[in-house]
Design a protein around this motif. Structure first.
Motif, PDB file in Angstrom:
ATOM      1  N   ASN A   1      15.611  26.350 -18.560  1.00  0.00           N
ATOM      2  CA  ASN A   1      15.397  27.766 -18.846  1.00  0.00           C
ATOM      3  C   ASN A   1      16.148  28.576 -17.788  1.00  0.00           C
ATOM      4  O   ASN A   1      16.801  28.009 -16.911  1.00  0.00           O
ATOM      5  CB  ASN A   1      13.899  28.118 -18.872  1.00  0.00           C
ATOM      6  CG  ASN A   1      13.186  27.645 -17.616  1.00  0.00           C
ATOM      7  OD1 ASN A   1      13.720  27.700 -16.511  1.00  0.00           O
ATOM      8  ND2 ASN A   1      11.949  27.176 -17.790  1.00  0.00           N
ATOM      9  N   ASP A   2      16.065  29.883 -17.874  1.00  0.00           N
ATOM     10  CA  ASP A   2      16.824  30.732 -16.955  1.00  0.00           C
ATOM     11  C   ASP A   2      16.405  30.527 -15.505  1.00  0.00           C
ATOM     12  O   ASP A   2      17.241  30.512 -14.602  1.00  0.00           O
ATOM     13  CB  ASP A   2      16.648  32.207 -17.341  1.00  0.00           C
ATOM     14  CG  ASP A   2      17.381  32.548 -18.624  1.00  0.00           C
ATOM     15  OD1 ASP A   2      18.430  31.927 -18.881  1.00  0.00           O
ATOM     16  OD2 ASP A   2      16.909  33.426 -19.372  1.00  0.00           O
ATOM     17  N   ALA A   3      15.094  30.364 -15.276  1.00  0.00           N
ATOM     18  CA  ALA A   3      14.617  30.181 -13.908  1.00  0.00           C
ATOM     19  C   ALA A   3      15.125  28.872 -13.315  1.00  0.00           C
ATOM     20  O   ALA A   3      15.533  28.819 -12.151  1.00  0.00           O
ATOM     21  CB  ALA A   3      13.089  30.221 -13.878  1.00  0.00           C
ATOM     22  N   THR A   4      15.103  27.795 -14.118  1.00  0.00           N
ATOM     23  CA  THR A   4      15.593  26.504 -13.641  1.00  0.00           C
ATOM     24  C   THR A   4      17.085  26.558 -13.345  1.00  0.00           C
ATOM     25  O   THR A   4      17.554  26.055 -12.312  1.00  0.00           O
ATOM     26  CB  THR A   4      15.321  25.414 -14.689  1.00  0.00           C
ATOM     27  OG1 THR A   4      13.912  25.338 -14.933  1.00  0.00           O
ATOM     28  CG2 THR A   4      15.811  24.062 -14.210  1.00  0.00           C
ATOM     29  N   ILE A   5      17.860  27.177 -14.239  1.00  0.00           N
ATOM     30  CA  ILE A   5      19.298  27.281 -14.033  1.00  0.00           C
ATOM     31  C   ILE A   5      19.611  28.072 -12.774  1.00  0.00           C
ATOM     32  O   ILE A   5      20.453  27.676 -11.952  1.00  0.00           O
ATOM     33  CB  ILE A   5      19.961  27.916 -15.265  1.00  0.00           C
ATOM     34  CG1 ILE A   5      19.830  26.990 -16.480  1.00  0.00           C
ATOM     35  CG2 ILE A   5      21.431  28.213 -15.004  1.00  0.00           C
ATOM     36  CD1 ILE A   5      20.337  27.594 -17.773  1.00  0.00           C
ATOM     37  N   ASP A   6      18.927  29.216 -12.569  1.00  0.00           N
ATOM     38  CA  ASP A   6      19.167  30.021 -11.375  1.00  0.00           C
ATOM     39  C   ASP A   6      18.829  29.244 -10.108  1.00  0.00           C
ATOM     40  O   ASP A   6      19.516  29.346  -9.095  1.00  0.00           O
ATOM     41  CB  ASP A   6      18.336  31.306 -11.431  1.00  0.00           C
ATOM     42  CG  ASP A   6      18.967  32.336 -12.354  1.00  0.00           C
ATOM     43  OD1 ASP A   6      20.167  32.194 -12.654  1.00  0.00           O
ATOM     44  OD2 ASP A   6      18.267  33.270 -12.775  1.00  0.00           O
TER      45      ASP A   6
ATOM     46  N   THR B   1      21.736  27.937  -7.355  1.00  0.00           N
ATOM     47  CA  THR B   1      21.596  28.499  -6.013  1.00  0.00           C
ATOM     48  C   THR B   1      21.363  27.419  -4.971  1.00  0.00           C
ATOM     49  O   THR B   1      21.952  27.450  -3.878  1.00  0.00           O
ATOM     50  CB  THR B   1      20.426  29.497  -5.973  1.00  0.00           C
ATOM     51  OG1 THR B   1      20.649  30.520  -6.940  1.00  0.00           O
ATOM     52  CG2 THR B   1      20.296  30.129  -4.597  1.00  0.00           C
ATOM     53  N   ASN B   2      20.526  26.427  -5.284  1.00  0.00           N
ATOM     54  CA  ASN B   2      20.123  25.422  -4.299  1.00  0.00           C
ATOM     55  C   ASN B   2      20.746  24.051  -4.532  1.00  0.00           C
ATOM     56  O   ASN B   2      20.596  23.163  -3.690  1.00  0.00           O
ATOM     57  CB  ASN B   2      18.592  25.276  -4.300  1.00  0.00           C
ATOM     58  CG  ASN B   2      17.892  26.587  -4.029  1.00  0.00           C
ATOM     59  OD1 ASN B   2      17.886  27.080  -2.916  1.00  0.00           O
ATOM     60  ND2 ASN B   2      17.296  27.173  -5.050  1.00  0.00           N
ATOM     61  N   GLY B   3      21.429  23.860  -5.669  1.00  0.00           N
ATOM     62  CA  GLY B   3      22.019  22.560  -5.950  1.00  0.00           C
ATOM     63  C   GLY B   3      21.006  21.579  -6.503  1.00  0.00           C
ATOM     64  O   GLY B   3      19.838  21.900  -6.713  1.00  0.00           O
TER      65      GLY B   3
ATOM     66  N   SER C   1      10.001  24.794  -9.213  1.00  0.00           N
ATOM     67  CA  SER C   1      10.050  23.443  -8.674  1.00  0.00           C
ATOM     68  C   SER C   1      10.824  22.571  -9.643  1.00  0.00           C
ATOM     69  O   SER C   1      10.406  22.380 -10.777  1.00  0.00           O
ATOM     70  CB  SER C   1       8.622  22.908  -8.468  1.00  0.00           C
ATOM     71  OG  SER C   1       8.661  21.587  -7.995  1.00  0.00           O
ATOM     72  N   VAL C   2      11.983  22.063  -9.209  1.00  0.00           N
ATOM     73  CA  VAL C   2      12.872  21.290 -10.069  1.00  0.00           C
ATOM     74  C   VAL C   2      12.855  19.838  -9.628  1.00  0.00           C
ATOM     75  O   VAL C   2      13.021  19.528  -8.447  1.00  0.00           O
ATOM     76  CB  VAL C   2      14.302  21.844 -10.030  1.00  0.00           C
ATOM     77  CG1 VAL C   2      15.228  21.002 -10.890  1.00  0.00           C
ATOM     78  CG2 VAL C   2      14.321  23.290 -10.491  1.00  0.00           C
ATOM     79  N   SER C   3      12.659  18.932 -10.573  1.00  0.00           N
ATOM     80  CA  SER C   3      12.628  17.503 -10.279  1.00  0.00           C
ATOM     81  C   SER C   3      14.019  17.007  -9.909  1.00  0.00           C
ATOM     82  O   SER C   3      15.038  17.582 -10.290  1.00  0.00           O
ATOM     83  CB  SER C   3      12.100  16.737 -11.486  1.00  0.00           C
ATOM     84  OG  SER C   3      12.229  15.344 -11.308  1.00  0.00           O
ATOM     85  N   SER C   4      14.058  15.914  -9.148  1.00  0.00           N
ATOM     86  CA  SER C   4      15.334  15.291  -8.814  1.00  0.00           C
ATOM     87  C   SER C   4      15.884  14.473  -9.978  1.00  0.00           C
ATOM     88  O   SER C   4      17.033  14.035  -9.930  1.00  0.00           O
ATOM     89  CB  SER C   4      15.162  14.379  -7.585  1.00  0.00           C
ATOM     90  OG  SER C   4      14.227  13.343  -7.851  1.00  0.00           O
ATOM     91  N   ASP C   5      15.074  14.265 -11.012  1.00  0.00           N
ATOM     92  CA  ASP C   5      15.487  13.504 -12.193  1.00  0.00           C
ATOM     93  C   ASP C   5      15.911  14.478 -13.283  1.00  0.00           C
ATOM     94  O   ASP C   5      15.103  15.281 -13.756  1.00  0.00           O
ATOM     95  CB  ASP C   5      14.336  12.630 -12.692  1.00  0.00           C
ATOM     96  CG  ASP C   5      14.794  11.566 -13.684  1.00  0.00           C
ATOM     97  OD1 ASP C   5      15.733  11.842 -14.448  1.00  0.00           O
ATOM     98  OD2 ASP C   5      14.218  10.467 -13.681  1.00  0.00           O
ATOM     99  N   PRO C   6      17.173  14.459 -13.729  1.00  0.00           N
ATOM    100  CA  PRO C   6      17.627  15.428 -14.736  1.00  0.00           C
ATOM    101  C   PRO C   6      16.920  15.309 -16.070  1.00  0.00           C
ATOM    102  O   PRO C   6      16.875  16.268 -16.836  1.00  0.00           O
ATOM    103  CB  PRO C   6      19.126  15.114 -14.859  1.00  0.00           C
ATOM    104  CG  PRO C   6      19.264  13.698 -14.405  1.00  0.00           C
ATOM    105  CD  PRO C   6      18.225  13.516 -13.342  1.00  0.00           C
TER     106      PRO C   6
END
Length: 411
Positions: free
Chosen positions: A109-114, A118-120, A98-103
């Motif tokens: 980490n690798d999971a966040t980057i992937d 993939t999803n933008g 789950s990635v926040s809309s706020d950078p």
């Protein structure tokens, strides 16, 4: 002429035991439905407090299926969807992140980057930009939506897909640089960011810098699945995820609709196409008349038998009911804790199978000031003595995390 010899009772027993052992092995390999959910991630909606059905109405199908779904094993696919290799590095599935809309809040980490490649990511273009206010000698200045556009030397307007606005800090960041180049420029540093609106020309300078171009290339290569050895496998896994999510969304909607009205789910026959298969299967058949996707799924997987995977069986239905019931209980306990004061109502009565059960009900005042009564659970075979009932009540309060303090006044 050969005479067929009838097996003995002992041999029949051995055959039955082997079948039972094989069935248990199949069940052990079948993914459990509670793996599809993350715990403690559901949010209550305070605007849906209904005195008769308030707790159950807070459960939304989207929260159940989309917010916390983790499908790890689906239809003969092993653990390959959990292990993705990129340059010999083991990574977590992108959909489990789950990635926040706020950078600023990204955990790099690798999971966040992937997940992001993939999803933008969200650029937050529809924000009000009030937090971007910066005071200068000539007056305040803001970041604006127009800054997401740039004009090329030939006069063509191009959208800056790499630019992200941080709603928490009022600064802008470069998405690819935050992921792949966090030290060269302030656009890639989560601690800095860019907010010098008097010198917005620096946004264009960063866009043309070599470090920014290198980050864009790194992001493109990382997300280019067509160059990966396991591209076909990834595509197949994603198709399976999408397919089974669609099935589960329909199943959960049917269970919610029937349960919210107190209707029975199971029938005398657990088979699609049978007129006595109960409200649950009947509702799925009714939806399938107008839903080609569900109709195709029922025709292909509707009656798979033991060990088959369809996510339509009454076993899956019972698991969903239990999951929803647990969430309803958590919502009730949350409301009780918020009200602080509550009373307990218990009453013992036998059910149809002549098993004596203690009905456990909580009465309290909700946030709107209305008194409500919520059924919490059945307690079977607690005994008829006062001490037995008291012990059962105390055990239940501990299980649901409702601690009670006893004050004894001595004269």
């Amino acid at each position: 002429m050969s005479i067929r010899k009838k097996s003995s009772g002992c041999e029949y027993g051995k055959i039955a035991a082997r079948k039972e052992e094989k069935y248990k092995e199949i069940i052990a390999k079948t993914p459990k439905i509670d793996k599809l959910f993350k715990t403690n991630t559901h949010k209550n909606d305070n605007n849906e407090d209904d005195s008769n059905n308030g707790a159950s109405s807070m459960l939304q199908c989207k929260n159940i299926c989309d917010e916390a779904m983790e499908i790890e094993e689906i239809r003969s696919i092993d653990d390959t969807d959990k292990v993705l290799h990129d340059q010999h590095i083991i990574r977590e599935p992108c959909d489990s992140v789950s990635v926040s809309s706020d950078p600023v809040l990204w955990v790099i980490n690798d999971a966040t980057i992937d997940h992001i490649v993939t999803n933008g990511f969200t650029q937050n273009m529809d924000s009000d930009f009030k937090k971007s206010k910066r005071e200068y000698a000539t007056g305040p200045r803001y970041f604006s939506k127009a800054d997401f556009e740039t004009t090329l030397p030939n006069g063509e307007n191009v959208h800056r897909k790499w630019l992200i606005y941080s709603e928490s800090t009022g600064k802008v960041f470069c998405g690819p640089c935050v992921l792949f180049d966090r030290t060269t420029t302030q656009f890639g540093s989560q601690k800095q960011g860019f907010d010098d609106w008097k010198n917005k020309v620096r946004i264009g300078q960063h866009e043309n810098s070599q470090s920014h171009k290198n980050a864009l290339i790194a992001m493109k290569l990382r997300g280019n699945k067509t160059n990966r050895v396991d591209a076909k496998l990834l595509e197949k896994i994603e198709e399976e995820r999408t397919y089974w999510r669609s099935v589960l969304q329909r199943v959960v909607n049917v269970i919610k609709a029937l349960s919210s009205r107190g209707l029975s789910l199971r029938g005398h026959v657990e088979q699609f196409g049978n007129p006595h298969n109960g409200n649950y299967m009947m509702s799925l058949e009714l939806i399938a008349i107008y839903d080609d996707f569900l109709a195709t799924h029922i025709s292909e997987y509707g009656n798979p038998g033991k060990g088959g995977t369809s996510y339509l069986s009454l076993t899956i239905c019972d698991e969903f009911v239990q999951i929803i019931a647990d969430e309803v209980s958590k919502t009730i306990v949350t409301e009780v804790k918020a009200s602080k004061y509550y009373s307990i109502i218990v009453d013992s009565t036998p059910d149809l199978s002549h098993i004596d059960q203690l009905t456990f009900i909580l009465r309290y005042v909700d946030s709107s000031g209305s008194p409500v009564e919520r059924f919490l659970t059945f307690l079977p075979n607690v005994g008829h003595k006062g001490i037995d009932v008291a012990n059962a009540i105390m055990r239940t309060l501990v299980v649901v995390n409702l601690m009670i303090t006893l004050r004894i006044c001595l004269g």
